[in-house]
Design a protein around this motif. Structure first.
Motif, PDB file in Angstrom:
ATOM      1  N   ASP A   1       0.806  -1.215   0.000  1.00  0.00           N
ATOM      2  CA  ASP A   1       0.000   0.000   0.000  1.00  0.00           C
ATOM      3  C   ASP A   1       0.843   1.271   0.000  1.00  0.00           C
ATOM      4  O   ASP A   1       0.307   2.381  -0.052  1.00  0.00           O
ATOM      5  N   SER A   2       2.150   1.142   0.066  1.00  0.00           N
ATOM      6  CA  SER A   2       3.038   2.301   0.125  1.00  0.00           C
ATOM      7  C   SER A   2       2.742   3.300  -0.989  1.00  0.00           C
ATOM      8  O   SER A   2       2.497   2.917  -2.135  1.00  0.00           O
ATOM      9  N   GLY A   3       2.799   4.569  -0.661  1.00  0.00           N
ATOM     10  CA  GLY A   3       2.588   5.623  -1.634  1.00  0.00           C
ATOM     11  C   GLY A   3       1.136   5.901  -1.932  1.00  0.00           C
ATOM     12  O   GLY A   3       0.796   6.923  -2.541  1.00  0.00           O
ATOM     13  N   GLY A   4       0.261   4.988  -1.514  1.00  0.00           N
ATOM     14  CA  GLY A   4      -1.167   5.155  -1.765  1.00  0.00           C
ATOM     15  C   GLY A   4      -1.760   6.278  -0.925  1.00  0.00           C
ATOM     16  O   GLY A   4      -1.195   6.686   0.084  1.00  0.00           O
ATOM     17  N   PRO A   5      -2.925   6.774  -1.316  1.00  0.00           N
ATOM     18  CA  PRO A   5      -3.496   7.943  -0.650  1.00  0.00           C
ATOM     19  C   PRO A   5      -4.316   7.626   0.588  1.00  0.00           C
ATOM     20  O   PRO A   5      -4.876   6.539   0.731  1.00  0.00           O
ATOM     21  N   VAL A   6      -4.371   8.616   1.476  1.00  0.00           N
ATOM     22  CA  VAL A   6      -5.441   8.697   2.460  1.00  0.00           C
ATOM     23  C   VAL A   6      -6.207   9.965   2.088  1.00  0.00           C
ATOM     24  O   VAL A   6      -5.622  11.036   1.937  1.00  0.00           O
ATOM     25  N   VAL A   7      -7.514   9.819   1.908  1.00  0.00           N
ATOM     26  CA  VAL A   7      -8.338  10.913   1.417  1.00  0.00           C
ATOM     27  C   VAL A   7      -9.444  11.221   2.417  1.00  0.00           C
ATOM     28  O   VAL A   7      -9.785  10.397   3.269  1.00  0.00           O
ATOM     29  N   THR A   8     -10.003  12.411   2.295  1.00  0.00           N
ATOM     30  CA  THR A   8     -11.122  12.805   3.142  1.00  0.00           C
ATOM     31  C   THR A   8     -11.979  13.794   2.364  1.00  0.00           C
ATOM     32  O   THR A   8     -11.496  14.407   1.401  1.00  0.00           O
TER      33      THR A   8
END
Length: 297
Positions: free
Chosen positions: A227-234
């Protein structure tokens, strides 16, 4: 290739029970032991929900499922944002990118080559500070880019995002039935709250800086290998925005999920804009301009 991945994981757990990897090109870590970057305790996403999502692929591997090793997001038609450790030590020819992808096993779109790699000049490979990089694509993507959270917004969301719920996305290792682990073919997601830095400081024996954030739970939900580099969004100002990206955490298969460390997007707007001036960012209300009425006497 699925069985090769599983066999590699079993060898790692057999000989290095506390060793974890962050999705390096050859499935080998550049991180210190005890640091990792899977979607644990989450759910499968829906096709089309996250059109700016990008899979980073080993260019030498023609099978897209087997080639995926990190993630990122499209921030302009020819630019992808990801973690520095996903590109460190690699050349542009080593990486291809699939944008708008949902199912790694049935992707029929174009794997776009990388023209250039731009890793933050102050990226620290020991403590993973400034863990951010930009990939310039050889050709434009037709997918829409994501907006970046700048720290300012019309709804006045807290700049540090304290207490905010974030959604993490990725194809990293997932927990299967009977305690088994596998790499999913379809994109998954999990909701994780932003918590006080002290949780991560105590776990990893570090002091997070302002460009990092701590998020997650004590157990049961997390991101992990792949999952590295993947986003956390809101959701801010009525749209999904990029709040951070996966940097490192504890081994999920050993700890059943724990708090993780993420690179904070808002602290790198200047870095991003220096290469991608057209990247969209959240802004605060400017208010109505004063109107000057000129009346002829």
């Amino acid at each position: 290739m699925f069985f090769l991945r599983v066999r590699f994981l079993l060898l790692v757990l057999l000989f290095f029970p506390h060793f974890t990897c962050a999705g390096g090109l050859n499935n080998e870590t550049t991180q210190s032991p005890g640091f990792t970057t899977k979607i644990l305790g989450g759910s499968q996403s829906k096709s089309g929900d996250w059109p700016w999502m990008a899979a980073l692929l080993r260019a030498s591997e023609p099978n897209t499922y087997s080639a995926q090793y990190c993630s990122g997001v499209l921030i302009d038609d020819t630019w992808v944002l990801t973690a520095a450790h996903c590109a460190s030590g690699l050349s542009s020819g080593d990486i291809e990118v699939a944008v708008g992808i949902f199912d790694l096993s049935s992707f029929s779109g174009t794997r776009i080559g990388v023209k250039s790699i731009h890793i933050h000049s102050q990226y620290d490979t020991s403590y993973f500070t400034n863990d951010i990089a930009l990939l310039e694509l050889e050709q434009p993507s037709t997918q829409p880019p994501i907006t970046l959270f700048s720290g300012e917004s019309k709804e006045k969301a807290p700049q540090d995002l304290s207490g905010r719920m974030l959604t993490a996305l990725g194809w990293g290792m997932a927990d299967g039935s009977g305690g088994s682990w596998y790499y999913p073919e379809k994109l998954r997601q999990v909701d994780l709250p932003v918590v006080d830095d002290s949780y991560c400081n105590n776990i990893y024996h570090v002091t997070l800086i302002t460009s990092q954030l701590c998020a997650g739970y004590f157990e049961g939900k997390d991101v992990c290998n792949g999952d590295s580099g993947g986003p956390v969004v809101t959701r801010i100002d009525g749209e999904w925005v990029h709040a951070g990206l996966v940097s490192y955490g504890k081994s999920c298969d050993v700890y059943d999920g724990w708090y993780g460390v993420y690179t904070r997007t808002s602290e790198f707007v200047d870095f991003i804009k220096s290469y991608v001036p057209s990247a969209r960012c959240t802004t605060k209300n400017q208010g109505r301009p004063w109107l000057l009425l000129l009346v002829r006497p």
